[in-house]
Design a protein around this motif. Structure first.
Motif, PDB file in Angstrom:
ATOM      1  N   SER A 238       0.838  -1.206   0.000  1.00 52.61           N
ATOM      2  CA  SER A 238       0.000   0.000   0.000  1.00 52.61           C
ATOM      3  C   SER A 238       0.870   1.251   0.000  1.00 52.61           C
ATOM      4  CB  SER A 238      -0.900   0.018   1.240  1.00 52.61           C
ATOM      5  OG  SER A 238      -0.103   0.020   2.417  1.00 52.61           O
ATOM      6  N   VAL A 239       2.163   1.086   0.336  1.00 54.21           N
ATOM      7  CA  VAL A 239       3.135   2.173   0.516  1.00 54.21           C
ATOM      8  C   VAL A 239       2.542   3.331   1.322  1.00 54.21           C
ATOM      9  CG1 VAL A 239       4.650   1.632  -1.397  1.00 54.21           C
ATOM     10  CG2 VAL A 239       2.668   3.071  -1.834  1.00 54.21           C
ATOM     11  N   ALA A 240       1.694   2.991   2.254  1.00 52.31           N
ATOM     12  CA  ALA A 240       1.103   3.973   3.168  1.00 52.31           C
ATOM     13  C   ALA A 240       0.492   3.212   4.336  1.00 52.31           C
ATOM     14  CB  ALA A 240       0.038   4.814   2.470  1.00 52.31           C
ATOM     15  N   ALA A 241       0.435   3.854   5.486  1.00 49.13           N
ATOM     16  CA  ALA A 241      -0.172   3.243   6.668  1.00 49.13           C
ATOM     17  C   ALA A 241      -1.673   3.474   6.615  1.00 49.13           C
ATOM     18  CB  ALA A 241       0.441   3.845   7.936  1.00 49.13           C
ATOM     19  N   ASN A 242      -2.358   2.652   5.820  1.00 52.81           N
ATOM     20  CA  ASN A 242      -3.786   2.854   5.622  1.00 52.81           C
ATOM     21  C   ASN A 242      -4.538   1.527   5.670  1.00 52.81           C
ATOM     22  OD1 ASN A 242      -3.230   1.648   3.132  1.00 52.81           O
ATOM     23  ND2 ASN A 242      -3.162   3.601   2.036  1.00 52.81           N
ATOM     24  N   SER A 243      -5.848   1.604   5.452  1.00 53.12           N
ATOM     25  CA  SER A 243      -6.683   0.417   5.565  1.00 53.12           C
ATOM     26  C   SER A 243      -6.363  -0.618   4.493  1.00 53.12           C
ATOM     27  CB  SER A 243      -8.159   0.811   5.481  1.00 53.12           C
ATOM     28  OG  SER A 243      -8.431   1.506   4.285  1.00 53.12           O
ATOM     29  N   ARG A 244      -5.888  -0.187   3.343  1.00 56.41           N
ATOM     30  CA  ARG A 244      -5.538  -1.147   2.291  1.00 56.41           C
ATOM     31  C   ARG A 244      -4.361  -2.013   2.726  1.00 56.41           C
ATOM     32  NH1 ARG A 244      -6.143   0.106  -3.823  1.00 56.41           N
ATOM     33  NH2 ARG A 244      -8.214  -0.449  -3.099  1.00 56.41           N
ATOM     34  N   LEU A 288       0.485 -17.757  -0.343  1.00 57.45           N
ATOM     35  CA  LEU A 288       1.014 -16.398  -0.400  1.00 57.45           C
ATOM     36  C   LEU A 288       1.274 -15.955  -1.830  1.00 57.45           C
ATOM     37  CD1 LEU A 288       3.494 -16.638   2.610  1.00 57.45           C
ATOM     38  CD2 LEU A 288       1.463 -15.182   2.488  1.00 57.45           C
ATOM     39  N   ALA A 289       1.839 -16.857  -2.651  1.00 62.49           N
ATOM     40  CA  ALA A 289       2.087 -16.511  -4.048  1.00 62.49           C
ATOM     41  C   ALA A 289       0.772 -16.221  -4.770  1.00 62.49           C
ATOM     42  CB  ALA A 289       2.828 -17.651  -4.751  1.00 62.49           C
ATOM     43  N   THR A 290      -0.266 -16.964  -4.435  1.00 58.08           N
ATOM     44  CA  THR A 290      -1.539 -16.823  -5.131  1.00 58.08           C
ATOM     45  C   THR A 290      -2.298 -15.572  -4.689  1.00 58.08           C
ATOM     46  OG1 THR A 290      -1.663 -19.228  -5.341  1.00 58.08           O
ATOM     47  CG2 THR A 290      -3.717 -18.006  -5.667  1.00 58.08           C
ATOM     48  N   ILE A 291      -2.226 -15.210  -3.420  1.00 62.16           N
ATOM     49  CA  ILE A 291      -2.939 -14.026  -2.942  1.00 62.16           C
ATOM     50  C   ILE A 291      -2.195 -12.745  -3.286  1.00 62.16           C
ATOM     51  CG2 ILE A 291      -1.835 -13.952  -0.665  1.00 62.16           C
ATOM     52  CD1 ILE A 291      -5.536 -13.178  -1.505  1.00 62.16           C
ATOM     53  N   THR A 292      -0.937 -12.848  -3.690  1.00 61.00           N
ATOM     54  CA  THR A 292      -0.125 -11.655  -3.961  1.00 61.00           C
ATOM     55  C   THR A 292      -0.808 -10.640  -4.873  1.00 61.00           C
ATOM     56  OG1 THR A 292       1.950 -12.820  -3.573  1.00 61.00           O
ATOM     57  CG2 THR A 292       2.068 -10.848  -4.901  1.00 61.00           C
ATOM     58  N   PRO A 293      -1.338 -11.030  -6.039  1.00 60.29           N
ATOM     59  CA  PRO A 293      -1.939 -10.004  -6.910  1.00 60.29           C
ATOM     60  C   PRO A 293      -3.241  -9.432  -6.391  1.00 60.29           C
ATOM     61  CG  PRO A 293      -2.231 -12.182  -7.847  1.00 60.29           C
ATOM     62  CD  PRO A 293      -1.312 -12.350  -6.672  1.00 60.29           C
ATOM     63  N   GLY A 294      -3.949 -10.167  -5.549  1.00 54.74           N
ATOM     64  CA  GLY A 294      -5.265  -9.715  -5.131  1.00 54.74           C
ATOM     65  C   GLY A 294      -5.373  -9.227  -3.711  1.00 54.74           C
ATOM     66  N   SER A 295      -4.292  -9.275  -2.945  1.00 58.35           N
ATOM     67  CA  SER A 295      -4.379  -9.005  -1.502  1.00 58.35           C
ATOM     68  C   SER A 295      -4.927  -7.628  -1.179  1.00 58.35           C
ATOM     69  CB  SER A 295      -2.996  -9.176  -0.858  1.00 58.35           C
ATOM     70  OG  SER A 295      -2.036  -8.353  -1.495  1.00 58.35           O
ATOM     71  N   GLY A 296      -4.670  -6.644  -2.037  1.00 55.48           N
ATOM     72  CA  GLY A 296      -5.174  -5.301  -1.789  1.00 55.48           C
ATOM     73  C   GLY A 296      -6.451  -4.979  -2.536  1.00 55.48           C
ATOM     74  N   TYR A 297      -7.046  -5.990  -3.205  1.00 56.63           N
ATOM     75  CA  TYR A 297      -8.231  -5.747  -4.020  1.00 56.63           C
ATOM     76  C   TYR A 297      -9.444  -6.573  -3.618  1.00 56.63           C
ATOM     77  CZ  TYR A 297      -4.800  -3.685  -7.228  1.00 56.63           C
ATOM     78  OH  TYR A 297      -3.804  -2.922  -7.787  1.00 56.63           O
ATOM     79  N   VAL A 298      -9.253  -7.571  -2.753  1.00 61.47           N
ATOM     80  CA  VAL A 298     -10.363  -8.443  -2.368  1.00 61.47           C
ATOM     81  C   VAL A 298     -10.631  -8.317  -0.868  1.00 61.47           C
ATOM     82  CG1 VAL A 298      -9.799 -10.063  -4.214  1.00 61.47           C
ATOM     83  CG2 VAL A 298      -8.896 -10.470  -1.907  1.00 61.47           C
ATOM     84  N   GLN A 299     -11.839  -8.701  -0.457  1.00 58.39           N
ATOM     85  CA  GLN A 299     -12.157  -8.718   0.964  1.00 58.39           C
ATOM     86  C   GLN A 299     -11.226  -9.689   1.692  1.00 58.39           C
ATOM     87  OE1 GLN A 299     -14.319  -6.875   2.576  1.00 58.39           O
ATOM     88  NE2 GLN A 299     -15.490  -5.964   0.878  1.00 58.39           N
ATOM     89  N   PRO A 300     -10.827  -9.397   2.927  1.00 63.51           N
ATOM     90  CA  PRO A 300      -9.867 -10.269   3.617  1.00 63.51           C
ATOM     91  C   PRO A 300     -10.284 -11.735   3.649  1.00 63.51           C
ATOM     92  CG  PRO A 300     -10.168  -8.241   4.851  1.00 63.51           C
ATOM     93  CD  PRO A 300     -11.170  -8.203   3.733  1.00 63.51           C
ATOM     94  N   GLY A 301     -11.572 -11.984   3.880  1.00 59.61           N
ATOM     95  CA  GLY A 301     -12.037 -13.365   3.957  1.00 59.61           C
ATOM     96  C   GLY A 301     -11.887 -14.139   2.662  1.00 59.61           C
ATOM     97  N   ILE A 302     -11.844 -13.429   1.538  1.00 60.50           N
ATOM     98  CA  ILE A 302     -11.653 -14.092   0.244  1.00 60.50           C
ATOM     99  C   ILE A 302     -10.269 -14.733   0.170  1.00 60.50           C
ATOM    100  CG2 ILE A 302     -11.579 -13.726  -2.255  1.00 60.50           C
ATOM    101  CD1 ILE A 302     -14.348 -13.532  -1.122  1.00 60.50           C
TER     102      ILE A 302
END
Length: 445
Positions: A238-244, A288-302
């Protein structure tokens, strides 16, 4: 009244000074602290990866794996400072394909902020991204563990980072990159890191060739404890201390946890193993490799869905590689390459505006929010990155092998005695006597 007037004037001066300061220096100390910590966490992943690979390797190759991972980091760090960062993240290049040399030798990175990270110095953003650039080639060296010489490996790493990684990074993350302009969704490197390294690992496994005793004996991981220590990831993109950033860290953690559990279960049911520590750690890395592209775009539970599918798909990808007799020593292509590609597709399905709109403007989403073009865009990124990585990797291997003294494959004697003895000249366990050969053990060159 005089006291009141004095207070009003003082407050006005403070406000004016604060406004002026923020206008000339938008750097946020909280974001700086967070990205510094995240950079340190990614750096820790480098020796962590060395331990992970060393633990998976045989005793006779354990120190060589530790060393080659750190050497790759050092070489890429120098390349990144000289010109790699500028090629990968230039915000002044008019090209959609690669950056220019505007920030060569890191010039003007302390005084400016990159558009991707407007609240931290450009130098810090460069350092954070350097960690990813340095760990990516360290991933693919595991495919040829125990049979690829260190010197030509480092030459290959330098060339590969310059011609493969830097342009791909620009395509996906630079403000004018062509995949970025298509709104590809790759939060932390599913294509840039995992697909590129996985495709390269596959090429290296094929071109360098099988181990001389491949299929003739079982290979034993020499230290599962090292594997355990080296398992991990971070959520700082996120390069910032934020919710993402919180979202990315949480989703990544869940994907790793469920991925490890599912893989261990598959190992027990399908491979008839006991509760394997290496199986759990491998599944966690696949998640971890699989969630890498989506970690900042999907709901945490996904992240749970990503982790479950990662373990199942990558588990059988490993089996497929064995069935095809592709000697990827540490299953890099099947775990990182397949995992990264799977994650890109899943991101195109599960990304939602409720997440992507947070702290970002002009965001897109996936099929859950009826953005039907997103999966085709993700597939285009997989194809482009995979082909670019594979073609140039083939070219570099063939070219390097033509240079006297730089043949990538070691000879049979060195392989059987171990790369610790042949290339490093030191033993990870000097109190253990190994590496003695009989003439009939040498096999064919």
């Amino acid at each position: 009244m005089r006291i009141l007037a004095f207070l009003v004037l003082s407050a006005s001066a403070v406000i004016a000074q604060s406004t002026s300061s923020s206008a000339t220096s938008p750097v946020d100390s909280g974001d700086v602290s967070w990205v510094l910590i995240s950079s340190a966490l990614v750096f820790i992943m480098v020796p962590g990866l060395g331990l992970f690979y060393s633990g998976l390797a045989e005793t006779k190759n354990s120190l060589a794996m530790l060393l080659v991972v750190m050497l790759a980091f050092a070489v890429v760090a120098v390349q990144w400072a000289l010109f790699g960062y500028s090629l990968a993240f230039s915000d002044t290049s008019v090209s959609t394909f690669v950056g220019n040399f505007r920030y060569g030798a890191l010039l003007d990175t302390m005084e400016t902020q990159h558009p991707n990270a407007p609240t931290i110095p450009g130098s810090l953003y460069s350092m954070y991204q350097m960690m990813f650039a340095a760990i990516t080639p360290a991933l693919f060296v595991g495919a040829t563990a125990g049979r690829m010489r260190i010197l030509p490996t480092i030459v290959f790493v330098f060339m590969w980072t310059t011609v493969v990684y830097d342009p791909i990074c620009y395509w996906v993350w630079a403000p004018n990159g062509w995949l970025h302009n298509l709104n590809v969704m790759d939060y932390a490197g599913g294509s840039v890191v995992h697909v590129s390294s996985g495709a390269t690992a596959f090429v290296l496994a094929l071109l360098v060739g099988k181990r001389v005793d491949y299929g003739k004996r079982d290979y034993h991981n020499h230290n599962p404890t090292f594997v355990y220590i080296g398992t991990g990831f971070n959520g700082g993109s996120s390069v910032a201390a934020n919710s993402r950033g919180v979202n990315a860290a949480y989703a990544s953690n869940l994907a790793a946890c469920i991925g490890g559990l599912v893989w261990m279960g598959l190992d027990t049911l399908i491979n008839r193993k006991k509760f394997s520590a290496i199986g759990f750690c491998t599944g966690a890395v696949a998640g971890l490799a699989t969630i890498t592209p989506g970690s900042g775009y999907v709901q945490p539970g996904i992240g749970l869905i990503f982790g479950i599918l990662a373990s199942v798909v990558c588990f059988y990808a490993v089996k497929l590689m064995h069935y095809l007799h592709v000697d990827d020593s540490l299953d890099v292509a099947a775990v990182h390459g397949v995992g990264g590609a799977l994650g890109l597709v899943l991101t195109g399905v599960f990304a939602q505006y409720s997440v992507t709109d947070v702290d970002v403007t002009g965001a897109t989403a996936g099929w859950l929010d009826h953005v039907w073009v997103q999966v085709p865009v993700q597939l285009a990124a997989i194809a482009a990155v995979g082909v670019w990585s594979a073609v140039w990797s083939i070219t570099f291997v063939l070219a390097i092998n033509l240079i006297p003294g730089l043949k990538m494959r070691c000879n049979a004697e060195a392989e059987l005695r171990g790369m610790d003895f042949a290339d490093v000249g030191e033993n990870a366990y000097p109190f253990v006597e190994y590496g003695k050969l009989k003439n009939d053990d040498l096999g064919q060159e």
